[in-house]
Design a protein around this motif. Structure first.
Motif, short mmCIF file in Angstrom:
data_model
loop_
_atom_site.label_atom_id
_atom_site.label_comp_id
_atom_site.label_asym_id
_atom_site.label_seq_id
_atom_site.Cartn_x
_atom_site.Cartn_y
_atom_site.Cartn_z
N GLN A 134 0.81 -1.22 0.00
CA GLN A 134 0.00 0.00 0.00
C GLN A 134 0.85 1.27 0.00
OE1 GLN A 134 -0.11 -2.40 2.32
NE2 GLN A 134 -0.53 -1.61 4.38
N TRP A 213 -9.56 3.82 0.66
CA TRP A 213 -9.86 2.68 -0.22
C TRP A 213 -8.63 2.14 -0.91
CZ3 TRP A 213 -8.37 3.40 -5.16
CH2 TRP A 213 -8.25 4.73 -5.60
N TYR A 214 -7.58 2.97 -1.10
CA TYR A 214 -6.44 2.50 -1.88
C TYR A 214 -5.43 1.73 -1.02
CZ TYR A 214 -4.31 6.80 -0.08
OH TYR A 214 -3.86 7.82 0.73
N GLY A 216 -5.74 -1.27 -0.41
CA GLY A 216 -5.62 -2.49 -1.21
C GLY A 216 -5.94 -2.16 -2.65
N VAL A 217 -5.68 -3.09 -3.54
CA VAL A 217 -5.92 -2.85 -4.97
C VAL A 217 -7.40 -3.05 -5.27
CG1 VAL A 217 -5.35 -3.55 -7.31
CG2 VAL A 217 -3.59 -3.61 -5.53
N GLN A 218 -8.08 -1.97 -5.63
CA GLN A 218 -9.48 -2.02 -6.04
C GLN A 218 -9.53 -1.40 -7.43
OE1 GLN A 218 -12.22 -0.54 -3.07
NE2 GLN A 218 -10.74 -0.93 -1.42
N VAL A 219 -9.77 -2.22 -8.42
CA VAL A 219 -9.57 -1.83 -9.81
C VAL A 219 -10.50 -0.70 -10.24
CG1 VAL A 219 -9.63 -2.63 -12.20
CG2 VAL A 219 -8.74 -4.13 -10.40
N VAL A 220 -11.80 -0.83 -9.95
CA VAL A 220 -12.76 0.17 -10.43
C VAL A 220 -12.51 1.55 -9.83
CG1 VAL A 220 -15.20 0.79 -10.54
CG2 VAL A 220 -14.50 -1.58 -10.95
N PRO A 221 -12.39 1.68 -8.50
CA PRO A 221 -12.07 3.01 -7.95
C PRO A 221 -10.74 3.57 -8.47
CG PRO A 221 -12.82 1.55 -6.22
CD PRO A 221 -12.59 0.70 -7.42
N LEU A 222 -9.76 2.69 -8.65
CA LEU A 222 -8.46 3.16 -9.14
C LEU A 222 -8.58 3.69 -10.57
CD1 LEU A 222 -5.43 3.46 -8.74
CD2 LEU A 222 -5.16 1.09 -9.50
#
Length: 249
Positions: A134, A213-214, A216-222
């Motif tokens: 992170q 939220w970042y 961890g890897v969260q594809v849609v928000p990123l």
């Protein structure tokens, strides 16, 4: 066109490299790195993961220094400036000129933040025995935020002095982190709310880069945050290029 873009970008990176900008930053922040590591190792009981908590603030401070120092070197045009912008003797799109300068700064910023994230990760590995991915996500969010801030700074540099641009940049930074609080001040006025919403569309919203939220890897928000950062940066680049078209450099 791409060769001109590459040349402008490369000159910014080369000047930062020859000026030992990044090694100087690392030396300035080394005592802070050591203090964070020593505090983490002491483990007083009420705080764990101190290095990880401190990393975002240190990266933001480093990025802020880079924005000001590089902005003074490259975003302001002055007759005494010694940077070899000889390529301007040939026709060059002013938006391309602004984009090249910002791209060069972004390369320097990305390298500095990646170095800081790696150093913090090594400190965490030495104290906790495991790597913290992170920290690199934190570096990415700080990169988005200050790359956008650099685009705003370059826009201000077109028509204002250094002092005025720095003051306006500070206002943008504070307002961009407190849009929700400012919005609440106009809740009782419909006209004021409409004016503010128009203002808020143009103002960078830096709060989107500070959510938890970042971790961890969260594809849609990123992807959403990345798209927002790119569009907002391009918007200010187009404004800067449009104003530069009217200036005799």
């Amino acid at each position: 066109m791409m060769l001109q873009f590459y040349t402008i970008c490369r000159l910014v990176v080369v000047k930062a490299w020859r000026g030992n900008l990044l090694p100087g930053l690392i030396l300035v922040f080394l005592p802070l790195f050591y203090a964070a590591w020593a505090f983490e190792n002491a483990n007083p009981g009420f705080q764990t993961g101190f290095v990880a908590d401190l990393s975002g603030s240190v990266m933001s401070l480093m990025a802020g220094i880079l924005v000001i120092v590089s902005g003074f070197d490259h975003f302001f045009w002055a007759a005494a400036q010694r940077t070899p912008w000889f390529f301007l003797s040939r026709p060059v799109d002013r938006t391309l000129f602004a984009a090249g300068r910002l791209a060069g700064f972004s390369v320097v910023l990305a390298f500095a933040l990646l170095t800081a994230a790696l150093l913090f990760s090594l400190l965490m590995f030495a104290s906790e025995g495991r790597l913290f991915f992170q920290l690199f996500m934190t570096a990415l969010m700080v990169f988005y935020e200050f790359a956008m801030l650099a685009a705003v700074f370059q826009f201000f540099a077109v028509f204002s002095s250094r002092l005025l641009a720095c003051g306006a940049l500070l206002l943008v930074f504070v307002a961009g982190h407190n849009l929700d609080g400012i919005r609440s001040l106009f809740a009782d006025s419909s006209v004021g709310m409409v004016v503010f919403e128009i203002f808020a569309i143009l103002m960078p919203d830096f709060s989107v880069f500070r959510g938890g939220w970042y971790a961890g890897v969260q594809v849609v928000p990123l992807l959403m945050v990345s798209t927002y950062a790119v569009l907002q940066t391009v918007f200010y680049l187009l404004l800067t290029g449009g104003l530069l078209q009217r200036r005799d450099l």
